[in-house]
Design an enzyme around this catalytic site. Structure first.
Site, PDB file in Angstrom:
ATOM      1  N   ASP A  76       0.839  -1.192   0.000  1.00 30.74           N
ATOM      2  CA  ASP A  76       0.000   0.000   0.000  1.00 30.74           C
ATOM      3  C   ASP A  76       0.881   1.253   0.000  1.00 30.74           C
ATOM      4  OD1 ASP A  76      -3.056   0.507   0.460  1.00 30.74           O
ATOM      5  OD2 ASP A  76      -2.017   2.027   1.633  1.00 30.74           O
ATOM      6  N   ASN A  84      -2.963  12.669  -3.042  1.00 33.81           N
ATOM      7  CA  ASN A  84      -3.904  13.154  -4.057  1.00 33.81           C
ATOM      8  C   ASN A  84      -4.487  14.508  -3.673  1.00 33.81           C
ATOM      9  OD1 ASN A  84      -3.790  11.268  -6.105  1.00 33.81           O
ATOM     10  ND2 ASN A  84      -5.401   9.970  -5.245  1.00 33.81           N
ATOM     11  N   HIS A  89      -5.059  14.642  -8.525  1.00 34.05           N
ATOM     12  CA  HIS A  89      -5.228  13.251  -8.991  1.00 34.05           C
ATOM     13  C   HIS A  89      -4.363  12.934 -10.197  1.00 34.05           C
ATOM     14  CE1 HIS A  89      -8.490  11.917  -6.330  1.00 34.05           C
ATOM     15  NE2 HIS A  89      -8.870  13.184  -6.336  1.00 34.05           N
ATOM     16  N   ASP A  93      -1.896   9.794 -10.321  1.00 35.65           N
ATOM     17  CA  ASP A  93      -1.858   8.741 -11.338  1.00 35.65           C
ATOM     18  C   ASP A  93      -0.436   8.499 -11.837  1.00 35.65           C
ATOM     19  OD1 ASP A  93      -4.564   8.386 -11.134  1.00 35.65           O
ATOM     20  OD2 ASP A  93      -5.069   9.427 -13.000  1.00 35.65           O
ATOM     21  N   GLU A 120      -4.588   2.522  -4.456  1.00 35.34           N
ATOM     22  CA  GLU A 120      -3.142   2.592  -4.273  1.00 35.34           C
ATOM     23  C   GLU A 120      -2.565   1.283  -3.742  1.00 35.34           C
ATOM     24  OE1 GLU A 120      -4.885   3.986  -0.305  1.00 35.34           O
ATOM     25  OE2 GLU A 120      -5.431   3.924  -2.425  1.00 35.34           O
TER      26      GLU A 120
END
Length: 208
Positions: A76, A84, A89, A93, A120
């Protein structure tokens, strides 16, 4: 006339075979592209969760038959929601793509499998390695993520993007399932987060 017609037929046959072979190659390519679209995560290019489950279950059954150990791993990205929120965002990404590339680089053998599990979170399976070797791979993976030096100003764990990793190390038994191992890996991941994140925690099944 016979020679002319025979030569013409040969030319037509050769051209026809060429187009037939070309059509077959194009069909195979299209099938592979469709399979990739069905199995790959659109963002990272790793396997998606469904494809991981299919392949990992096959490897699980092989491990049961051959009595080999497996390392089942949950990973994780630490404080990714904060990342984010802080960077946006689109930047999130891009970071996931970079993390996925590092994760994939540590699973090169035919039976090693890694995938994006969702958001994630990443998942992996390594076949027939010792516990010490598994720890070495995962510590190297964690170090390589840190070496990307992606700034993470909103993290409480490190000034850069980091990874928490939970490993379930076991020799699968006939009365166990892959889901059992994933739950154990998830417990190990929870402990990694509870202990400060950016670390590897290993769990093995309790002796019955």
């Amino acid at each position: 006339y016979n020679a002319f017609f025979l030569g013409t037929a040969n030319v037509i046959g050769t051209v026809g075979n060429h187009f037939l072979e070309s059509a077959m190659r194009q069909n195979l390519l299209s099938q592979k592209q469709l399979q990739d679209m069905a199995e790959k995560d659109f963002l990272t290019g790793l396997l998606n969760r469904r494809a991981f489950s299919t392949r990992a279950n096959c490897t699980w059954r092989q491990a049961v038959r051959e009595k080999h150990a497996l390392g089942v791993v949950m990973m994780d990205v630490d404080f990714f929601k904060r990342y984010n929120d802080h960077y946006g965002h689109a930047e999130g990404d891009e970071t996931l793509k970079k993390v996925a590339q590092v994760v994939g680089s540590h699973a090169r053998r035919p039976l090693d499998i890694v995938a994006r599990y969702g958001g994630e979170e990443f998942v992996g399976l390594w076949y027939n390695l010792s516990e010490a070797h598994m720890r070495s791979i995962l510590e190297s993976l964690r170090d390589d993520i840190a070496a990307l030096q992606i700034p993470h100003a909103a993290s409480d764990g490190a000034p850069h993007v980091s990874l928490s990793i939970g490993l379930a190390y076991l020799q699968p038994q006939a009365d166990q399932t892959l889901d059992d191992a994933l739950r154990l890996a998830d417990v190990a991941l929870y402990l990694a987060k509870e202990q400060g994140r950016n670390r590897v925690v290993i769990k093995t099944p309790e002796v019955r």
